[in-house]
Design a protein around this motif. Structure first.
Motif, PDB file in Angstrom:
ATOM      1  N   ALA A 113      58.769  67.573  59.682  1.00 46.96           N
ATOM      2  CA  ALA A 113      58.247  67.316  58.479  1.00 46.96           C
ATOM      3  C   ALA A 113      58.579  68.307  57.414  1.00 46.96           C
ATOM      4  O   ALA A 113      59.014  68.032  56.139  1.00 46.96           O
ATOM      5  N   GLY A 114      58.537  69.374  57.793  1.00 43.85           N
ATOM      6  CA  GLY A 114      58.775  70.665  56.712  1.00 43.85           C
ATOM      7  C   GLY A 114      60.304  70.665  56.526  1.00 43.85           C
ATOM      8  O   GLY A 114      60.779  71.206  55.594  1.00 43.85           O
ATOM      9  N   VAL A 115      61.177  70.443  57.708  1.00 43.81           N
ATOM     10  CA  VAL A 115      62.543  70.400  57.335  1.00 43.81           C
ATOM     11  C   VAL A 115      63.136  69.187  56.223  1.00 43.81           C
ATOM     12  O   VAL A 115      63.730  69.429  55.451  1.00 43.81           O
ATOM     13  N   LEU A 116      62.205  67.921  56.372  1.00 38.76           N
ATOM     14  CA  LEU A 116      62.426  66.827  55.837  1.00 38.76           C
ATOM     15  C   LEU A 116      62.135  67.293  54.203  1.00 38.76           C
ATOM     16  O   LEU A 116      62.807  66.804  53.587  1.00 38.76           O
ATOM     17  N   ALA A 117      61.075  67.884  54.098  1.00 37.07           N
ATOM     18  CA  ALA A 117      60.744  68.418  52.631  1.00 37.07           C
ATOM     19  C   ALA A 117      61.718  69.177  52.061  1.00 37.07           C
ATOM     20  O   ALA A 117      62.137  69.059  50.907  1.00 37.07           O
ATOM     21  N   CYS A 118      62.209  70.014  52.883  1.00 32.68           N
ATOM     22  CA  CYS A 118      63.401  70.997  52.541  1.00 32.68           C
ATOM     23  C   CYS A 118      64.544  70.357  52.039  1.00 32.68           C
ATOM     24  O   CYS A 118      65.206  70.518  51.059  1.00 32.68           O
ATOM     25  N   GLU A 119      64.876  69.190  52.795  1.00 32.73           N
ATOM     26  CA  GLU A 119      66.107  68.430  52.441  1.00 32.73           C
ATOM     27  C   GLU A 119      65.831  67.524  51.354  1.00 32.73           C
ATOM     28  O   GLU A 119      66.750  67.343  50.519  1.00 32.73           O
ATOM     29  N   ILE A 120      64.686  67.084  51.077  1.00 31.39           N
ATOM     30  CA  ILE A 120      64.233  66.459  49.811  1.00 31.39           C
ATOM     31  C   ILE A 120      64.548  67.256  48.673  1.00 31.39           C
ATOM     32  O   ILE A 120      65.061  66.772  47.623  1.00 31.39           O
ATOM     33  N   PHE A 121      64.124  68.477  48.709  1.00 34.73           N
ATOM     34  CA  PHE A 121      64.103  69.301  47.680  1.00 34.73           C
ATOM     35  C   PHE A 121      65.687  69.779  47.155  1.00 34.73           C
ATOM     36  O   PHE A 121      66.072  70.145  46.209  1.00 34.73           O
ATOM     37  N   THR A 122      66.706  69.435  48.406  1.00 38.79           N
ATOM     38  CA  THR A 122      68.098  69.819  47.960  1.00 38.79           C
ATOM     39  C   THR A 122      68.837  68.840  47.792  1.00 38.79           C
ATOM     40  O   THR A 122      70.357  69.060  47.964  1.00 38.79           O
ATOM     41  N   SER A 123      68.742  67.380  48.073  1.00 42.99           N
ATOM     42  CA  SER A 123      69.261  66.368  48.148  1.00 42.99           C
ATOM     43  C   SER A 123      69.549  65.759  46.659  1.00 42.99           C
ATOM     44  O   SER A 123      68.540  65.971  45.858  1.00 42.99           O
ATOM     45  N   ASN A 124      70.458  65.203  46.669  1.00 45.67           N
ATOM     46  CA  ASN A 124      70.951  64.136  45.539  1.00 45.67           C
ATOM     47  C   ASN A 124      70.582  62.669  45.876  1.00 45.67           C
ATOM     48  O   ASN A 124      70.230  62.410  46.973  1.00 45.67           O
ATOM     49  N   ARG A 125      70.511  62.048  44.799  1.00 46.34           N
ATOM     50  CA  ARG A 125      70.119  60.446  45.015  1.00 46.34           C
ATOM     51  C   ARG A 125      70.783  59.700  45.810  1.00 46.34           C
ATOM     52  O   ARG A 125      70.460  58.730  46.597  1.00 46.34           O
ATOM     53  N   ARG A 126      72.268  60.187  45.960  1.00 42.35           N
ATOM     54  CA  ARG A 126      73.248  59.494  46.842  1.00 42.35           C
ATOM     55  C   ARG A 126      72.472  59.608  48.380  1.00 42.35           C
ATOM     56  O   ARG A 126      73.367  59.083  49.265  1.00 42.35           O
ATOM     57  N   HIS A 127      71.593  60.589  48.761  1.00 42.92           N
ATOM     58  CA  HIS A 127      71.410  60.707  49.989  1.00 42.92           C
ATOM     59  C   HIS A 127      70.207  60.109  50.342  1.00 42.92           C
ATOM     60  O   HIS A 127      69.519  60.007  51.265  1.00 42.92           O
ATOM     61  N   SER A 128      69.733  59.179  49.290  1.00 39.77           N
ATOM     62  CA  SER A 128      68.456  58.434  49.676  1.00 39.77           C
ATOM     63  C   SER A 128      68.306  57.528  50.962  1.00 39.77           C
ATOM     64  O   SER A 128      67.447  57.792  51.769  1.00 39.77           O
ATOM     65  N   ALA A 129      69.539  57.110  51.187  1.00 36.42           N
ATOM     66  CA  ALA A 129      69.598  56.324  52.507  1.00 36.42           C
ATOM     67  C   ALA A 129      69.381  57.133  53.699  1.00 36.42           C
ATOM     68  O   ALA A 129      68.270  56.903  54.440  1.00 36.42           O
ATOM     69  N   LEU A 130      69.786  58.244  53.834  1.00 33.64           N
ATOM     70  CA  LEU A 130      69.790  59.146  54.926  1.00 33.64           C
ATOM     71  C   LEU A 130      68.398  59.599  55.105  1.00 33.64           C
ATOM     72  O   LEU A 130      67.779  59.785  55.939  1.00 33.64           O
ATOM     73  N   ILE A 131      67.882  59.986  53.815  1.00 29.44           N
ATOM     74  CA  ILE A 131      66.459  60.585  53.727  1.00 29.44           C
ATOM     75  C   ILE A 131      65.305  59.597  54.238  1.00 29.44           C
ATOM     76  O   ILE A 131      64.533  59.620  55.010  1.00 29.44           O
ATOM     77  N   PHE A 132      65.598  58.280  53.817  1.00 25.57           N
ATOM     78  CA  PHE A 132      64.602  57.214  54.150  1.00 25.57           C
ATOM     79  C   PHE A 132      64.909  57.158  55.751  1.00 25.57           C
ATOM     80  O   PHE A 132      63.628  56.673  56.424  1.00 25.57           O
ATOM     81  N   ILE A 133      66.064  57.182  56.403  1.00 25.68           N
ATOM     82  CA  ILE A 133      66.094  56.892  57.877  1.00 25.68           C
ATOM     83  C   ILE A 133      65.222  57.969  58.474  1.00 25.68           C
ATOM     84  O   ILE A 133      64.426  57.594  59.389  1.00 25.68           O
ATOM     85  N   GLN A 134      65.345  59.119  58.092  1.00 33.69           N
ATOM     86  CA  GLN A 134      64.438  60.088  58.685  1.00 33.69           C
ATOM     87  C   GLN A 134      62.954  60.007  58.389  1.00 33.69           C
ATOM     88  O   GLN A 134      62.559  60.277  59.405  1.00 33.69           O
ATOM     89  N   VAL A 135      62.585  59.551  57.229  1.00 38.45           N
ATOM     90  CA  VAL A 135      61.153  59.287  57.058  1.00 38.45           C
ATOM     91  C   VAL A 135      60.615  58.251  57.831  1.00 38.45           C
ATOM     92  O   VAL A 135      59.583  58.517  58.654  1.00 38.45           O
ATOM     93  N   LEU A 136      61.390  57.263  58.294  1.00 36.20           N
ATOM     94  CA  LEU A 136      61.034  56.326  59.031  1.00 36.20           C
ATOM     95  C   LEU A 136      61.112  56.399  60.521  1.00 36.20           C
ATOM     96  O   LEU A 136      60.105  56.381  61.007  1.00 36.20           O
ATOM     97  N   LEU A 137      62.135  57.244  60.776  1.00 38.55           N
ATOM     98  CA  LEU A 137      62.032  57.941  62.144  1.00 38.55           C
ATOM     99  C   LEU A 137      60.869  58.845  62.396  1.00 38.55           C
ATOM    100  O   LEU A 137      60.287  58.801  63.665  1.00 38.55           O
ATOM    101  N   LEU A 138      60.322  59.532  61.650  1.00 40.13           N
ATOM    102  CA  LEU A 138      59.347  60.426  61.733  1.00 40.13           C
ATOM    103  C   LEU A 138      58.008  59.628  61.736  1.00 40.13           C
ATOM    104  O   LEU A 138      57.225  59.794  62.881  1.00 40.13           O
ATOM    105  N   GLY A 139      57.876  58.676  61.133  1.00 37.19           N
ATOM    106  CA  GLY A 139      56.731  57.851  61.062  1.00 37.19           C
ATOM    107  C   GLY A 139      56.538  57.116  62.334  1.00 37.19           C
ATOM    108  O   GLY A 139      55.568  57.134  63.110  1.00 37.19           O
TER     109      GLY A 139
END
Length: 627
Positions: A113-139
């Motif tokens: 969860a902490g790593v994903l938070a770091c990724e959110i702070f350093t990602s651009n909008r084009r990475h939204s699909a990648l981040i969403f997949i990780q949020v879903l996998l974590l949940g």
């Protein structure tokens, strides 16, 4: 004096923060005088800190996260996430205890969860699909990992809903002798999934309502937050906060209609707040009607929450328009009015829920309606250590109190009418649950905490970005600050009893395994087939109308089922000819009875034998006696 000239309303966030300081101090004093309120004093302390912190940063807060996007950093954090994710799954697969996830799994998940938070702070909008997949996998990981290590359903109520769904599948129609016959949407979803895929009830529920809850709540919380703050990063941070919330995790594996019905709340709010203002609202209006109707057809508590939120949202828009006359009120009163009319019409003429509501109103929502405490066992009840109480609750308390900073920022002059309305609706379920609890009443608080965590994940995400950006100048330090908080919050959340059904390392007194092992399932099958007379065991296993395997799996009537809870505690057993089944889990875990935590005598098997009962069955988890 005009409303907009009022000094109290001009800086409403400052006024409410000062009021929060005063009320927090009063709450600390009030709860300190009650022996049962010591833990809840922590809410007053944390709220006091949040209010003071907001007063310190309110003039320089911002909703913007200024950390620049970096493709290399995003790649690095993604590799870290999937590395931790793979390792966490391996710890579950190679777990030393068959029915318990190891502590290392929870540590790795919190780090994810902490790593994903770091990724959110350093990602651009084009990475939204990648981040969403990780949020879903974590949940999915925190909810499904415990579902998959047990052969049975998890929780109490799911057994009842499993029985009803099987009745629907077997008969081809909804039977009339069930309470949920007029609130069938949840069961029809699972039944349809089972018919299409051929999956059993447990996996059909996972693939439909459980997956739907995690998926829809994360998506629509993201959509609302990103539209409110015009920041995709705050949106994904809000989605992350949802999937690590302990009561959201609880409702993701403990699949019940109330849990599924809550999915429609953020969907309805998104449609009403953002889609009714567009040029062609007809499609959105039709979709909104479908969503609101689905809430009514799924669960009464969620429908009541929806009605309250709609009126609060309308009131928030009306108040904001009175304060800013130049603003147009886009929230028509016919929406909450129409919903309430439809809700009460269905409750009155179809589901009969209006009678239950009337009974609760007549009894003043007394907690005794839901919990009856046996006085004869008061002296032998186990006292929960204060440290365990603090551990169980501090994650949820942090989630709610830190979100107050986001609430203040949303109603501040830097917010707008949409953020103001969302702040008001978000805090309402929390206020209902908290004040009913400390006043000795009951509205089934944990259900309202679930609603609260869905809605307050938005201001919590805003709080993390606001507090960091207001106090720290270097963007990478902001990321570290928020990510460290996410790691700590995640660990406290996912290890707390609502989110964690199997590992009770930090909650040895209050942690309960609401699931059946393979040996217990084998034993129930044996006794259901071979027992000719009455069957007696603990209430959860035998007589509880929501969780009895004998009633819901084997169709044994309640006249043949006898509760042994009192006997397991007192050691007094009746010679009634019943088959007495003792589960060995009670030698490891205490029993909850009427709100009390009681220990079964450790020599229970030797004691029953000494009374002259004959041992006729034994496996790794159960022992059967007759006589």
């Amino acid at each position: 004096m005009r409303l907009q000239d009022s000094p109290l309303l001009r800086d409403l966030d400052r006024t409410l923060a000062i009021a929060g300081v005063i009320l927090s101090l009063a709450l600390i004093v009030y709860l300190g005088r009650k022996s049962s309120g010591v833990v809840y004093q922590l809410t007053g302390i944390l709220t006091l800190i949040s209010c003071i912190l907001w007063l310190a940063i309110r003039k320089r807060h911002t909703f913007s996260i200024h950390a620049p996007g970096s493709r290399n950093l995003t790649t690095f954090w993604t590799i870290c996430f999937f590395g931790l994710y793979t390792t966490s799954l391996l710890t579950v697969y190679f777990r030393p205890d068959q029915y318990e996830r190891p502590l290392l799994y929870f540590i790795l998940t919190a780090l994810m969860a902490g790593v994903l938070a770091c990724e959110i702070f350093t990602s651009n909008r084009r990475h939204s699909a990648l981040i969403f997949i990780q949020v879903l996998l974590l949940g999915l990981s925190v909810a499904w990992s415990q579902l998959l290590i047990f052969p049975s359903l998890l929780g109490i109520d799911p057994w009842y809903h499993s029985d009803l769904t099987h009745q629907i599948l077997g008969a081809g129609f909804i039977p009339e002798n069930y309470v949920y016959a007029t609130l069938p949407l949840f069961h029809l979803m699972i039944a349809a999934t089972s018919l299409i895929t051929g999956l059993s009830y447990k996996f059909a529920a996972m693939a439909s309502v459980s997956l739907g809850q995690i998926l829809c709540n994360a998506i629509f919380v993201y959509l609302i937050a990103s539209r409110l703050f015009k920041s995709h990063r705050i949106g994904w941070l809000a989605a992350l906060m949802v999937v690590i919330a302990n009561h959201h995790i609880n409702m993701s594996y403990w699949s019940i209609p109330n849990a599924f019905a809550a999915v429609f709340i953020p969907i309805a709010l998104y449609l009403i707040l953002f889609k009714f203002r567009e040029r062609f609202p007809a499609k959105s209006a039709a979709l909104c009607v479908v969503v609101l109707a689905a809430t009514i057809l799924t669960h009464t508590v969620a429908a009541m929450c929806m009605a309250i939120l709609l009126f609060i949202a309308w009131g928030a828009f009306a108040f904001y328009q009175a304060y800013h006359p130049e603003m147009e009120n886009n929230f028509p009163l016919y929406i909450p009015n129409g919903f309430v009319i439809g809700m009460f019409a269905w409750w009155t003429y179809a589901s009969n829920s209006i009678e239950s509501l009337g009974n609760l109103l007549r009894r003043g929502f007394s907690i005794d309606v839901f919990v009856t405490t046996p006085e004869e066992f008061l002296g032998s009840a186990t006292v929960v250590p204060i440290t365990e109480q603090l551990f169980n609750n501090i994650g949820m308390f942090l989630f709610f109190t830190v979100s107050f900073i986001g609430i203040f920022s949303m109603i501040s002059p830097k917010g707008d009418r949409l953020s103001f309305a969302m702040a008001c609706t978000g805090v309402a379920p929390l206020a209902i649950s908290f004040f009913s609890l400390i006043s000795g009443h009951s509205v089934i608080e944990h259900r309202w905490w679930y609603f609260s965590q869905i809605l307050l994940s938005i201001p919590l995400a805003a709080a993390l970005s606001t507090a960091g950006a207001s106090n720290l100048k270097r963007p990478h330090v902001v990321s570290c600050f928020a990510s460290a908080f996410v790691v700590v919050l995640s660990f406290l959340m996912i290890m707390s009893p609502p989110a964690n059904i199997d590992n009770h390392m930090f909650s040895p007194v209050t942690g309960f395994t609401y699931a059946y092992t393979q040996s217990e399932i084998v034993a129930s099958d044996f006794f259901a087939v071979h027992a000719a007379g009455a069957i007696a065991s603990d209430s959860a296993y035998c007589t509880n109308p929501s969780s009895s395997m004998f009633a819901h799996v084997y169709g044994i009537g309640e006249e043949r089922l006898i509760e042994l809870d009192d006997s397991l505690i007192s050691g007094k057993f009746n010679r009634d000819g019943s088959m007495k089944i003792i589960r060995s889990k009670w030698l490891r875990e205490p029993m909850i009875m009427g709100g009390l935590i009681l220990h079964v005598r450790q020599d229970i098997n030797a004691h029953i034998s000494s009374l002259g009962f004959n041992r006729v069955y034994e496996n790794a988890a159960t022992t059967g006696y007759t006589g």
